[in-house]
Design a protein around this motif. Structure first.
Motif, PDB file in Angstrom:
ATOM      1  N   GLY A  59       0.602  -1.064   0.013  1.00 19.25           N
ATOM      2  CA  GLY A  59      -0.076   0.055   0.084  1.00 19.25           C
ATOM      3  C   GLY A  59       0.953   1.181   0.064  1.00 19.25           C
ATOM      4  O   GLY A  59       0.224   2.396   0.030  1.00 19.25           O
ATOM      5  N   LEU A  60       2.102   1.086  -0.102  1.00 19.25           N
ATOM      6  CA  LEU A  60       2.962   2.472  -0.073  1.00 19.25           C
ATOM      7  C   LEU A  60       3.093   3.025  -1.348  1.00 19.25           C
ATOM      8  O   LEU A  60       3.381   4.216  -1.145  1.00 19.25           O
ATOM      9  CB  LEU A  60       4.368   2.157   0.712  1.00 19.25           C
ATOM     10  CG  LEU A  60       4.498   1.897   2.177  1.00 19.25           C
ATOM     11  CD1 LEU A  60       5.779   1.773   2.622  1.00 19.25           C
ATOM     12  CD2 LEU A  60       3.514   3.097   2.883  1.00 19.25           C
ATOM     13  N   PHE A  61       3.023   2.404  -2.213  1.00 17.26           N
ATOM     14  CA  PHE A  61       3.202   2.870  -3.803  1.00 17.26           C
ATOM     15  C   PHE A  61       2.079   2.534  -4.800  1.00 17.26           C
ATOM     16  O   PHE A  61       1.931   1.857  -5.543  1.00 17.26           O
ATOM     17  CB  PHE A  61       4.630   2.058  -4.183  1.00 17.26           C
ATOM     18  CG  PHE A  61       5.738   2.245  -3.422  1.00 17.26           C
ATOM     19  CD1 PHE A  61       6.404   3.421  -3.546  1.00 17.26           C
ATOM     20  CD2 PHE A  61       6.069   1.430  -2.686  1.00 17.26           C
ATOM     21  CE1 PHE A  61       7.639   3.526  -2.713  1.00 17.26           C
ATOM     22  CE2 PHE A  61       7.212   1.266  -1.868  1.00 17.26           C
ATOM     23  CZ  PHE A  61       8.144   2.288  -1.877  1.00 17.26           C
ATOM     24  N   PRO A  62       0.995   3.478  -4.531  1.00 19.38           N
ATOM     25  CA  PRO A  62      -0.303   3.228  -5.098  1.00 19.38           C
ATOM     26  C   PRO A  62       0.153   3.757  -6.644  1.00 19.38           C
ATOM     27  O   PRO A  62      -0.518   3.086  -7.629  1.00 19.38           O
ATOM     28  CB  PRO A  62      -1.408   4.265  -4.635  1.00 19.38           C
ATOM     29  CG  PRO A  62      -0.418   5.272  -3.612  1.00 19.38           C
ATOM     30  CD  PRO A  62       0.789   4.322  -3.276  1.00 19.38           C
ATOM     31  N   ASP A  63       0.816   4.730  -6.895  1.00 18.58           N
ATOM     32  CA  ASP A  63       1.137   5.248  -8.218  1.00 18.58           C
ATOM     33  C   ASP A  63       1.672   4.159  -9.140  1.00 18.58           C
ATOM     34  O   ASP A  63       1.624   3.715 -10.100  1.00 18.58           O
ATOM     35  CB  ASP A  63       1.982   6.568  -8.298  1.00 18.58           C
ATOM     36  CG  ASP A  63       1.096   7.819  -7.869  1.00 18.58           C
ATOM     37  OD1 ASP A  63      -0.069   7.469  -7.761  1.00 18.58           O
ATOM     38  OD2 ASP A  63       1.883   8.757  -7.265  1.00 18.58           O
ATOM     39  N   LEU A  64       2.759   3.392  -8.385  1.00 22.97           N
ATOM     40  CA  LEU A  64       3.797   2.315  -8.978  1.00 22.97           C
ATOM     41  C   LEU A  64       2.606   1.303  -9.663  1.00 22.97           C
ATOM     42  O   LEU A  64       2.706   0.578 -10.348  1.00 22.97           O
ATOM     43  CB  LEU A  64       4.663   2.012  -8.023  1.00 22.97           C
ATOM     44  CG  LEU A  64       5.811   1.003  -8.496  1.00 22.97           C
ATOM     45  CD1 LEU A  64       6.630   1.852  -9.536  1.00 22.97           C
ATOM     46  CD2 LEU A  64       6.524   0.785  -7.419  1.00 22.97           C
TER      47      LEU A  64
END
Length: 340
Positions: A59-64
């Protein structure tokens, strides 16, 4: 509900798998917004440093994860897969583990493309897998490609020599000692050389390239829904660090023949001041032995640790390269012009 939790719950692909990799049972996290996006296996560096994209970063890198489905694997001996390593472990062991992971994912998700994203030590695994199981892979991207003569080479010694006047007494004594060290290098030799590059050159960190939010990654792992406290601790103090067998073996690695055999799209991203996985070495190699499948991008003011600008490139253009059929701003070989 936090934004992190909302994103996790919105993911069409969220799997916690246990795979037998290289004969060892290991946990793997698979997470992405859309189930049909390409799978991107992150092969972290270190060895034994699953930051920033470890199994504790759900959940830390939604854009990725809008662009691709990330496969987070804390390699054996660290993080959630911490273990004490025995004397039989070697580079080939991890190549087999990575290949087993690719095969397992291909079996479980036969309709998804599979890509690799390797960093530093992970670049060895990425390149080896690109020639071991090319039929199962779509593309590869690496940051900090290991080529040859890690740490102990003329370029590093020249950079340190230029900074002798700025060294304190302890650093100068250490430098004089490592200059006289011989093969095989001891663990102390390797650790001391790494510290000298960090403290006395821009080879690891370039202060002009913008900061990477490491603190944010660390806090994110500490509050991970998937990590227990012991897993978080094993990001920094783990079996790989306690028994640095692989880093010793990396001193003798020469990846030039492997890179020459690459036959799928392979993007190498380097920091301009990287001395650890020398940018000049890989550029010279590609100029002398061009491989039309390899693309090359240099990020200004970035060292071996990606700067803020380098991270942005990797997460934007780099992930576009892996997830879409588009061109990226980089150098290809053979070519007459210098790499950017």
């Amino acid at each position: 509900m936090s934004n992190r939790k909302k994103f996790i719950e919105s993911c069409e692909m969220l799997e916690h798998k246990i795979y037998m990799l290289g004969g060892y049972e290991q946990k793997v996290l698979i997470e992405g917004k859309k189930a049909d996006n390409p799978l991107v296996i992150y092969l972290h560096g270190g060895p034994g440093n699953p930051i920033p994209f470890g199994e504790g970063c759900s959940g830390l890198f939604p854009d990725l994860e809008e662009k691709c489905t990330m496969v987070y694997w804390d390699q054996l001996g660290c993080g959630i897969n911490d273990a004490e390593l025995d004397d039989s472990i070697c580079i080939e062991s991890y190549v087999n583990m990575a290949s087993d992971l690719i095969k397992a994912l291909h079996k479980d998700y036969p309709d998804n493309k599979i890509c690799l994203f390797g960093v530093s030590w992970g670049s060895v695994l990425a390149a080896r897998c690109a020639i071991e199981v090319p039929e199962l892979l779509d593309k590869v991207m690496v940051y900090g490609q290991i080529t040859k003569e890690l740490f102990f080479n003329d370029e590093v010694f020249s950079a340190l020599e230029k900074n002798v006047s700025n060294m304190n007494k302890n650093e100068l004594e250490t430098y004089e000692r490592v200059k006289k060290s011989t093969v095989p290098r001891t663990d102390s030799d390797i650790a001391d050389m790494g510290n000298l590059i960090k403290k006395c050159t821009d080879g690891y960190h370039n202060p002009n390239g913008g900061k990477t939010p490491v603190g944010k990654f660390v806090v994110g792992m500490l509050t991970s829904p998937d990590y227990h406290l012991k897993d978080f601790k094993a990001v920094f103090d783990n079996g790989t660090h306690r028994k640095p067998i692989i880093i010793r073996q990396l001193m003798d690695v020469d990846m030039r023949d492997t890179l020459a055999k690459i036959r799928l799209p392979y993007l190498i991203v380097q920091g301009s001041s990287d001395l650890v996985t020398s940018t000049n070495t890989i550029r010279d190699y590609l100029n002398e032995c061009p491989n039309e499948h390899i693309r090359f991008k240099v990020i200004p003011n970035s060292g071996h640790m990606p700067s803020g600008e380098a991270m942005q490139y990797l997460m934007d253009e780099g992930m576009n390269f892996l997830s879409e059929e588009i061109a990226v701003n980089c150098q290809t070989y053979p070519a007459s012009s210098e790499a950017s």
